[in-house]
Design an enzyme around this catalytic site. Structure first.
Site, PDB file in Angstrom:
ATOM      1  N   GLY A 138       2.671  -4.514  -3.176  1.00 49.39           N
ATOM      2  CA  GLY A 138       3.971  -4.259  -3.817  1.00 49.39           C
ATOM      3  C   GLY A 138       4.208  -2.769  -4.022  1.00 49.39           C
ATOM      4  O   GLY A 138       5.313  -2.255  -3.792  1.00 49.39           O
ATOM      5  N   ASP A 139       3.170  -2.074  -4.449  1.00 45.83           N
ATOM      6  CA  ASP A 139       3.291  -0.621  -4.680  1.00 45.83           C
ATOM      7  C   ASP A 139       3.570   0.102  -3.362  1.00 45.83           C
ATOM      8  O   ASP A 139       4.335   1.063  -3.302  1.00 45.83           O
ATOM      9  CB  ASP A 139       1.993  -0.072  -5.284  1.00 45.83           C
ATOM     10  CG  ASP A 139       1.496  -0.941  -6.421  1.00 45.83           C
ATOM     11  OD1 ASP A 139       2.352  -1.512  -7.112  1.00 45.83           O
ATOM     12  OD2 ASP A 139       0.278  -1.070  -6.578  1.00 45.83           O
TER      13      ASP A 139
END
Ligand SMILES: Nc1ncnc2c1ncn2[C@@H]1O[C@H](COP(=O)(O)OP(=O)(O)O)[C@@H](O)[C@H]1O
Ligand SMILES: O=P(O)(O)OC[C@H]1O[C@](O)(COP(=O)(O)O)[C@@H](O)[C@@H]1O
Length: 301
Positions: free
Chosen positions: A251-252
């Site tokens: 996600g990052d």
């Protein structure tokens, strides 16, 4: 300049088992690795792979904090952490045993004086700088902590990106963040219902736009992602094919790719493509996405 803030950095202790995890039993690992992490720090790491400079801000403490800071410097990341006098930077345990189980630490308490130090750092931000607030905050802080920072920056012309859950995220919406990136489960928790179809996800994303978010990027792990952009247009993307090795930080990585892609092209479509290449490149790697892996996957999208 891009600034990332990680309130609760972590050393990710990734343990691999070659059989299913047995809860309540002694489990012997097939191998283990330590990855320097925490959401904002992961974003800074992938931005660097994409040739975008950033400064990682946040709070570190104790010997684990010193290890983290040293390790990031050795990787060539720019950091400007605030050092807490008590406690230790947490170690998050990520167990890969067919399925992924995570055990994330609580993290050290952050006193009001340290909060004020962070606010003084953010006061120096310039118009058009990008501020990425990512991850959880230690329990000692209020769920209005990110809101407090954005309120302090109102009128500065800084574009905010927020990757957080529940009230920590919802509370920043009135400050019109440029981008928020919940995953589909986190978005479902916010709107209070399970989201199964693209139509349901789109409607929930639009509800967060009505509360103030400009762009809402909803990631769905192996099912790709859906973006409702600030013009109301919906973009849907799948994932390139590959073998998932470790999806911690996917996600990052997607946030990093989206921001870099948007800065490079001014196009939300391109931003979503680069975000996807970065997210999947991390999912298909032991640590975070590398430049080479990102380029390889970008060509397949
Ligand atoms: N299993 C997977 N296969 C391929 N790509 C993945 C996989 N998991 C994550 N990704 C990529 O990373 C992005 C973000 O992953 P996701 O797991 O939804 O984020 P988060 O870690 O914030 O929950 C996805 O939209 C996708 O592009
Ligand atoms: O997999 P994601 O959501 O991209 O984030 C992974 C990072 O977030 C963490 O799981 C911490 O998350 P929180 O800050 O939300 O507790 C780190 O251990 C890890 O490096």
């Amino acid at each position: 300049m891009i600034y990332t803030v990680t309130f609760n950095p972590a050393i990710d202790y990734v343990v691999r088992l070659d059989r299913p995890l047995e809860v309540g039993e002694v489990n012997r690992a097939a191998g283990e690795d330590c990855v320097l992490g925490g959401k904002g720090i992961n974003v800074s790491g992938v931005l660097r792979e994409l040739g975008c400079e950033s400064v990682a801000l946040g709070f570190v403490a104790g010997e684990t904090g010193a290890w983290l800071e040293r390790g990031l410097a050795a990787q060539g990341l720019r950091t400007d952490f605030i050092h807490l006098a008590e406690g230790m930077t947490r170690i998050n345990v990520k167990i890969k045993a067919g399925t992924e189980t995570e055990l994330n630490g609580a993290g050290p308490s952050i006193p009001e004086s340290a909060m004020q130090q962070l606010e003084a750092q953010l006061d120096t931000l310039q118009p058009d700088d990008i501020l990425i607030l990512a991850g959880s905050i230690p329990k000692s802080l209020s769920q209005s902590t990110y809101e407090r920072l954005l309120a302090g920056l109102e009128g500065h012309g800084v574009r905010a990106v927020v990757d957080a859950t529940q009230d920590l995220l919802v509370n920043v919406l009135p400050y019109h963040p440029f981008l928020i990136k919940p995953n589909d489960h986190e978005l479902g928790e916010i709107v209070g219902r399970e989201l199964k179809t693209d139509e349901e996800i789109t409607a929930a994303a639009r509800a967060l736009q009505e509360k103030g978010a400009r762009n809402v990027l909803v990631s769905m792990a192996g099912n790709g992602a859906l973006l409702v952009d600030e013009h109301g247009e919906v973009h849907r993307i799948g994932c390139p094919k590959g073998k998932v090795v470790n999806s911690v930080g996917a996600g990052d990585s997607m946030v990093a790719g989206f921001v870099a892609g948007y800065l490079q092209s001014g196009s939300y479509e391109q931003a979503l493509r680069l975000g996807t290449a970065c997210g999947s490149a991390t999912a298909f790697s032991l640590g975070l996405a590398t430049k080479e892996k990102i380029e390889e996957l970008f060509g397949q999208i």
